[in-house]
Design a protein around this motif. Structure first.
Motif, PDB file in Angstrom:
ATOM      1  N   THR A 110       4.102   6.271 -22.560  1.00 41.63           N
ATOM      2  CA  THR A 110       3.040   6.958 -23.263  1.00 41.63           C
ATOM      3  C   THR A 110       3.069   8.439 -22.820  1.00 41.63           C
ATOM      4  OG1 THR A 110       1.787   5.885 -21.546  1.00 41.63           O
ATOM      5  CG2 THR A 110       1.647   4.693 -23.666  1.00 41.63           C
ATOM      6  N   ASN A 113      -2.264  13.622 -25.194  1.00 40.62           N
ATOM      7  CA  ASN A 113      -2.422  14.888 -25.749  1.00 40.62           C
ATOM      8  C   ASN A 113      -3.243  15.711 -24.891  1.00 40.62           C
ATOM      9  OD1 ASN A 113      -4.669  13.775 -26.857  1.00 40.62           O
ATOM     10  ND2 ASN A 113      -4.354  15.531 -28.533  1.00 40.62           N
ATOM     11  N   ASN A 117      -7.407  13.142 -27.036  1.00 43.31           N
ATOM     12  CA  ASN A 117      -8.254  12.146 -27.986  1.00 43.31           C
ATOM     13  C   ASN A 117      -7.260  11.055 -28.582  1.00 43.31           C
ATOM     14  OD1 ASN A 117      -6.761  14.207 -29.346  1.00 43.31           O
ATOM     15  ND2 ASN A 117      -8.768  14.646 -30.149  1.00 43.31           N
ATOM     16  N   TRP A 118      -5.898  11.208 -28.377  1.00 42.74           N
ATOM     17  CA  TRP A 118      -4.731  10.446 -28.844  1.00 42.74           C
ATOM     18  C   TRP A 118      -3.605  10.223 -27.872  1.00 42.74           C
ATOM     19  CZ3 TRP A 118      -0.212  12.591 -29.462  1.00 42.74           C
ATOM     20  CH2 TRP A 118      -0.117  13.984 -30.126  1.00 42.74           C
ATOM     21  N   GLU A 120       0.438   9.065 -27.441  1.00 40.12           N
ATOM     22  CA  GLU A 120       1.640   9.243 -28.126  1.00 40.12           C
ATOM     23  C   GLU A 120       2.519   8.137 -27.515  1.00 40.12           C
ATOM     24  OE1 GLU A 120       4.338  12.810 -29.457  1.00 40.12           O
ATOM     25  OE2 GLU A 120       5.291  12.073 -27.700  1.00 40.12           O
ATOM     26  N   TYR A 152       1.260   6.389 -32.363  1.00 32.30           N
ATOM     27  CA  TYR A 152       0.234   6.846 -32.005  1.00 32.30           C
ATOM     28  C   TYR A 152      -1.068   5.892 -32.060  1.00 32.30           C
ATOM     29  CZ  TYR A 152       2.951  10.916 -32.960  1.00 32.30           C
ATOM     30  OH  TYR A 152       3.910  11.908 -32.805  1.00 32.30           O
ATOM     31  N   PHE A 153      -1.815   6.074 -30.808  1.00 29.98           N
ATOM     32  CA  PHE A 153      -3.040   5.482 -30.705  1.00 29.98           C
ATOM     33  C   PHE A 153      -4.155   6.461 -30.559  1.00 29.98           C
ATOM     34  CE2 PHE A 153      -6.538   4.239 -27.830  1.00 29.98           C
ATOM     35  CZ  PHE A 153      -6.662   2.979 -28.241  1.00 29.98           C
ATOM     36  N   ILE A 154      -5.095   6.402 -31.514  1.00 26.52           N
ATOM     37  CA  ILE A 154      -6.225   7.211 -31.967  1.00 26.52           C
ATOM     38  C   ILE A 154      -7.400   7.078 -31.454  1.00 26.52           C
ATOM     39  CG2 ILE A 154      -7.312   8.421 -33.789  1.00 26.52           C
ATOM     40  CD1 ILE A 154      -4.028   8.859 -34.053  1.00 26.52           C
ATOM     41  N   GLY A 155      -7.955   7.943 -30.764  1.00 29.84           N
ATOM     42  CA  GLY A 155      -9.149   7.744 -29.885  1.00 29.84           C
ATOM     43  C   GLY A 155     -10.175   7.537 -30.901  1.00 29.84           C
ATOM     44  N   HIS A 158     -10.064   3.848 -32.187  1.00 25.45           N
ATOM     45  CA  HIS A 158      -9.101   2.975 -31.271  1.00 25.45           C
ATOM     46  C   HIS A 158      -8.008   2.217 -32.228  1.00 25.45           C
ATOM     47  CE1 HIS A 158     -10.801   3.432 -27.116  1.00 25.45           C
ATOM     48  NE2 HIS A 158     -11.433   4.351 -27.952  1.00 25.45           N
TER      49      HIS A 158
END
Length: 193
Positions: A110, A113, A117-118, A120, A152-155, A158
Motif C-alpha cells: 500500500t 497519497n 484521503n485514499w 493505493e 484504491y481504498f477511498i477515504g 471507505h
C-alpha cells in the motif's frame, strides 16, 4: 442612445458579479475528505463482482477479508475457469460441487497519497492451482492471475475498487488454447465491519 449604453454596461457588470458570486460559493462548499491510515483498509468486505469473458458477462456479490498485506477470498469465483477447462455445463456444475470452496490469498502493498484521503494498493497475484475432477480423473489446472491496474481504498466512503484477470490456464502442463482472459472487476466493495 446614452441610456441604452449605460443599461448594457450595468447589465454586464451585474452578470459578471453574479458569475463570480456563484464561483465563490461553489469553492466554499468543498467537501472535506476525512484522512485515512493504512490500517483502515483492514476488515471484512462485501463486493460487487462483474465477471467478463468475451461476450459473457455475469454479476454477483462476493465476500473477502483484508488483513495486514493480504486480501483473502474464502471462496474464489471459479465457475468461468472450470467451464473453460471442462466445456460441458453439467460436468462443470458437478466439478464445482466436488471441489467445494477454494480459498485464494492475494498479496499487496500500500501507498498513502499525499493528502491522506485514499490508499493505493499494488497487487502481487500468485498462480491459482486447482484439481478439477472430470469423469473420475483430476485435471491439474494452473491459472495465471494478473492485476493490470492498482486498487484504491477511498477515504470518503471507505470503499475499495480493484480488478483481476485470469490470463492463462494450463491443464496437465498444456496451455489451454484457445482461451479468452477472464476479467474480475470489483467496482464497489464496502466494509462490513
Amino acid at each position: 442612445m446614452k441610456n441604452s449604453i449605460v443599461l448594457k454596461i450595468i447589465t454586464t457588470v451585474l452578470i459578471v458579479s453574479i458569475i463570480f458570486s456563484l464561483f465563490s460559493c461553489m469553492n466554499g462548499d468543498r467537501i472535506e475528505v476525512p484522512p485515512v491510515k493504512l490500517e483502515d483498509v483492514n476488515g471484512n468486505y462485501k463486493g460487487r463482482l462483474i465477471t467478463v469473458q468475451g461476450e459473457f458477462r455475469a454479476e454477483k456479490v462476493v465476500d473477502f477479508k483484508i488483513k495486514k498485506d493480504t486480501l483473502t477470498f474464502p471462496e474464489f469465483p471459479l465457475k468461468e475457469i472450470v467451464m473453460a477447462v471442462v466445456k460441458d455445463p453439467v460436468k462443470t456444475r458437478d466439478a464445482l460441487a466436488a471441489m467445494g470452496k477454494v480459498k485464494y490469498n492475494l498479496n499487496y502493498t500500500t501507498v498513502l497519497n499525499a493528502d491522506k484521503n485514499w490508499i493505493e494498493l499494488t497487487f502481487s497475484p500468485k498462480e491459482l492451482e486447482l484439481q478439477i475432477p472430470v469423469d473420475g480423473v483430476n485435471k491439474k489446472t494452473v491459472v495465471t492471475v494478473a492485476a493490470k491496474q492498482k486498487g484504491y481504498f477511498i477515504g470518503l466512503d471507505h470503499t475499495l475498487r480493484f480488478a483481476l484477470a485470469a490470463e492463462k490456464i494450463t491443464v496437465n502442463g498444456t496451455e489451454l488454447s484457445p482461451f479468452e482472459a477472464i476479467n474480475y472487476n470489483f467496482p464497489y466493495c464496502i466494509k462490513t465491519n
